[in-house]
Every structure is written in C-alpha cells, then in structure tokens.
Motif scaffolding. Structure first.
Motif, PDB file in Angstrom:
ATOM      1  N   ARG A  60       1.019  -1.248  -0.115  1.00 30.01           N
ATOM      2  CA  ARG A  60      -0.082  -0.050   0.007  1.00 30.01           C
ATOM      3  C   ARG A  60       0.830   1.116   0.152  1.00 30.01           C
ATOM      4  O   ARG A  60       2.024   1.239   0.574  1.00 30.01           O
ATOM      5  CB  ARG A  60      -0.902  -0.074   1.163  1.00 30.01           C
ATOM      6  CG  ARG A  60      -0.121   0.085   2.614  1.00 30.01           C
ATOM      7  CD  ARG A  60      -1.310   0.182   3.835  1.00 30.01           C
ATOM      8  NE  ARG A  60      -0.568   0.143   5.044  1.00 30.01           N
ATOM      9  CZ  ARG A  60      -0.828   0.151   5.977  1.00 30.01           C
ATOM     10  NH1 ARG A  60      -2.077   0.068   6.181  1.00 30.01           N
ATOM     11  NH2 ARG A  60       0.045   0.207   7.089  1.00 30.01           N
ATOM     12  N   TRP A  61       0.512   2.347  -0.528  1.00 28.45           N
ATOM     13  CA  TRP A  61       1.161   3.543  -0.753  1.00 28.45           C
ATOM     14  C   TRP A  61      -0.232   4.906  -0.509  1.00 28.45           C
ATOM     15  O   TRP A  61      -1.060   4.437  -1.118  1.00 28.45           O
ATOM     16  CB  TRP A  61       1.935   3.715  -1.739  1.00 28.45           C
ATOM     17  CG  TRP A  61       1.473   3.507  -2.887  1.00 28.45           C
ATOM     18  CD1 TRP A  61       1.072   4.774  -3.826  1.00 28.45           C
ATOM     19  CD2 TRP A  61       1.038   2.629  -3.727  1.00 28.45           C
ATOM     20  NE1 TRP A  61       0.494   4.168  -4.767  1.00 28.45           N
ATOM     21  CE2 TRP A  61       0.518   2.964  -5.082  1.00 28.45           C
ATOM     22  CE3 TRP A  61       1.113   1.122  -3.647  1.00 28.45           C
ATOM     23  CZ2 TRP A  61      -0.185   2.131  -6.077  1.00 28.45           C
ATOM     24  CZ3 TRP A  61       0.308   0.473  -4.631  1.00 28.45           C
ATOM     25  CH2 TRP A  61       0.013   0.935  -5.669  1.00 28.45           C
ATOM     26  N   PHE A  62       0.492   5.900  -0.257  1.00 28.73           N
ATOM     27  CA  PHE A  62      -0.424   6.927  -0.401  1.00 28.73           C
ATOM     28  C   PHE A  62      -0.177   7.684  -1.574  1.00 28.73           C
ATOM     29  O   PHE A  62       1.033   8.151  -1.863  1.00 28.73           O
ATOM     30  CB  PHE A  62      -0.278   7.847   0.904  1.00 28.73           C
ATOM     31  CG  PHE A  62      -1.284   8.951   1.014  1.00 28.73           C
ATOM     32  CD1 PHE A  62      -2.735   8.758   1.407  1.00 28.73           C
ATOM     33  CD2 PHE A  62      -1.114  10.408   0.614  1.00 28.73           C
ATOM     34  CE1 PHE A  62      -3.495   9.859   1.371  1.00 28.73           C
ATOM     35  CE2 PHE A  62      -2.015  11.316   0.743  1.00 28.73           C
ATOM     36  CZ  PHE A  62      -3.398  11.206   0.932  1.00 28.73           C
ATOM     37  N   HIS A  63      -1.442   8.274  -2.433  1.00 33.97           N
ATOM     38  CA  HIS A  63      -1.245   9.007  -3.569  1.00 33.97           C
ATOM     39  C   HIS A  63      -2.022  10.298  -3.132  1.00 33.97           C
ATOM     40  O   HIS A  63      -3.115  10.408  -2.644  1.00 33.97           O
ATOM     41  CB  HIS A  63      -2.028   8.151  -4.552  1.00 33.97           C
ATOM     42  CG  HIS A  63      -1.899   8.921  -5.947  1.00 33.97           C
ATOM     43  ND1 HIS A  63      -2.822   9.985  -6.365  1.00 33.97           N
ATOM     44  CD2 HIS A  63      -0.743   8.677  -6.890  1.00 33.97           C
ATOM     45  CE1 HIS A  63      -2.149  10.406  -7.601  1.00 33.97           C
ATOM     46  NE2 HIS A  63      -1.113   9.562  -7.980  1.00 33.97           N
ATOM     47  N   GLU A  64      -0.958  11.400  -3.526  1.00 39.32           N
ATOM     48  CA  GLU A  64      -1.945  12.567  -3.257  1.00 39.32           C
ATOM     49  C   GLU A  64      -3.239  12.843  -3.505  1.00 39.32           C
ATOM     50  O   GLU A  64      -4.150  13.441  -2.996  1.00 39.32           O
ATOM     51  CB  GLU A  64      -0.927  13.862  -3.699  1.00 39.32           C
ATOM     52  CG  GLU A  64       0.544  14.114  -2.831  1.00 39.32           C
ATOM     53  CD  GLU A  64       1.395  15.130  -3.436  1.00 39.32           C
ATOM     54  OE1 GLU A  64       0.742  15.658  -4.016  1.00 39.32           O
ATOM     55  OE2 GLU A  64       2.791  14.852  -3.230  1.00 39.32           O
ATOM     56  N   LYS A  65      -3.457  12.691  -4.876  1.00 38.19           N
ATOM     57  CA  LYS A  65      -4.667  12.726  -5.447  1.00 38.19           C
ATOM     58  C   LYS A  65      -5.791  11.782  -5.207  1.00 38.19           C
ATOM     59  O   LYS A  65      -6.900  12.123  -4.867  1.00 38.19           O
ATOM     60  CB  LYS A  65      -4.610  12.853  -6.916  1.00 38.19           C
ATOM     61  CG  LYS A  65      -5.738  13.321  -7.704  1.00 38.19           C
ATOM     62  CD  LYS A  65      -5.622  13.745  -9.145  1.00 38.19           C
ATOM     63  CE  LYS A  65      -6.851  14.054 -10.072  1.00 38.19           C
ATOM     64  NZ  LYS A  65      -6.443  14.047 -11.426  1.00 38.19           N
ATOM     65  N   HIS A  66      -5.332  10.451  -5.221  1.00 38.29           N
ATOM     66  CA  HIS A  66      -6.331   9.332  -4.943  1.00 38.29           C
ATOM     67  C   HIS A  66      -6.471   8.816  -3.718  1.00 38.29           C
ATOM     68  O   HIS A  66      -7.162   7.843  -3.450  1.00 38.29           O
ATOM     69  CB  HIS A  66      -6.228   8.358  -6.178  1.00 38.29           C
ATOM     70  CG  HIS A  66      -6.201   8.863  -7.479  1.00 38.29           C
ATOM     71  ND1 HIS A  66      -7.320   9.394  -8.112  1.00 38.29           N
ATOM     72  CD2 HIS A  66      -5.110   9.195  -8.277  1.00 38.29           C
ATOM     73  CE1 HIS A  66      -7.012   9.772  -9.401  1.00 38.29           C
ATOM     74  NE2 HIS A  66      -5.775   9.703  -9.438  1.00 38.29           N
TER      75      HIS A  66
ATOM     76  N   GLN B  55      -3.532   3.738  -1.700  1.00 37.17           N
ATOM     77  CA  GLN B  55      -3.762   2.897  -2.832  1.00 37.17           C
ATOM     78  C   GLN B  55      -3.311   1.528  -2.361  1.00 37.17           C
ATOM     79  O   GLN B  55      -2.105   1.495  -1.594  1.00 37.17           O
ATOM     80  CB  GLN B  55      -2.924   3.164  -4.047  1.00 37.17           C
ATOM     81  CG  GLN B  55      -3.192   4.543  -4.552  1.00 37.17           C
ATOM     82  CD  GLN B  55      -4.509   4.781  -5.324  1.00 37.17           C
ATOM     83  OE1 GLN B  55      -4.799   4.098  -6.233  1.00 37.17           O
ATOM     84  NE2 GLN B  55      -5.396   5.386  -4.968  1.00 37.17           N
TER      85      GLN B  55
END
Length: 96
Positions: A51-57, A60
């Motif tokens: 998992r990772w964090f996406h600024e717009k979405h 994830q």
C-alpha cells in the motif's frame, strides 16, 4: 522466500505473460492474476500486499502473486514444463 511471477517465469524458461496465461488456463490464477484457490495452493503460491499514499487518489492498495521456492517445481509439473537438470559438477576428490 518467494519469487515474482516474472522471476518464476525466467527460472522456468518462458516469458512471464506466457506463464500467467498458462496459469489462468489451468485455473491456478483468477482474472486479476491472484491465486484462484488460495487455500489449496498456499504452499506454492502466496499473495503479497502493498500500500502507498497517493496525493490525488488517497491510499492505494496492490496485491501480487508470488511463487514460493517449493512452488517452482510444483508449477513446472502443473504446467507440463520440462526443466533441464543442472549441469553435473566434477567431484574434486576423484583423481584420474
């Protein structure tokens, strides 16, 4: 330790897309390339989650299938892939 499907395909001597297609045709993977029956194949195929964090979405999530070390031989047998034996190594104790 486990290998990605691409690494497993290299060890089996075929392309990774070919490997995935053959695994789907055999019923080992589902349409998302995850183990179709994880309880039966858990010794051979495992799922890794990331998992990772996406600024717009936002957050994830990703799931991928990995092949265990014992799964390589099992997979070759399931798909009918002949694996060449490793080359013979001369025993240094033998003297001509």
């Amino acid at each position: 330790m486990s290998l990605s499907l691409k690494q497993a395909a290299e060890r089996l001597g075929i392309g990774h897309r070919t490997l995935m297609q053959r695994m789907r045709d055999k019923g080992l993977l589902d349409k998302h390339n995850l183990p179709a029956n994880p309880e039966m194949t858990k010794a051979f195929l495992v799922t890794r989650e990331g998992r990772w964090f996406h600024e717009k979405h936002g957050m994830q999530y990703k799931r991928t299938t990995r092949v265990t070390d014992v799964g390589i031989h099992w997979l070759a047998k399931q798909l009918g892939i002949e694996r060449p034996a490793p080359p013979a190594v001369a025993d240094p104790r033998e003297v001509a």
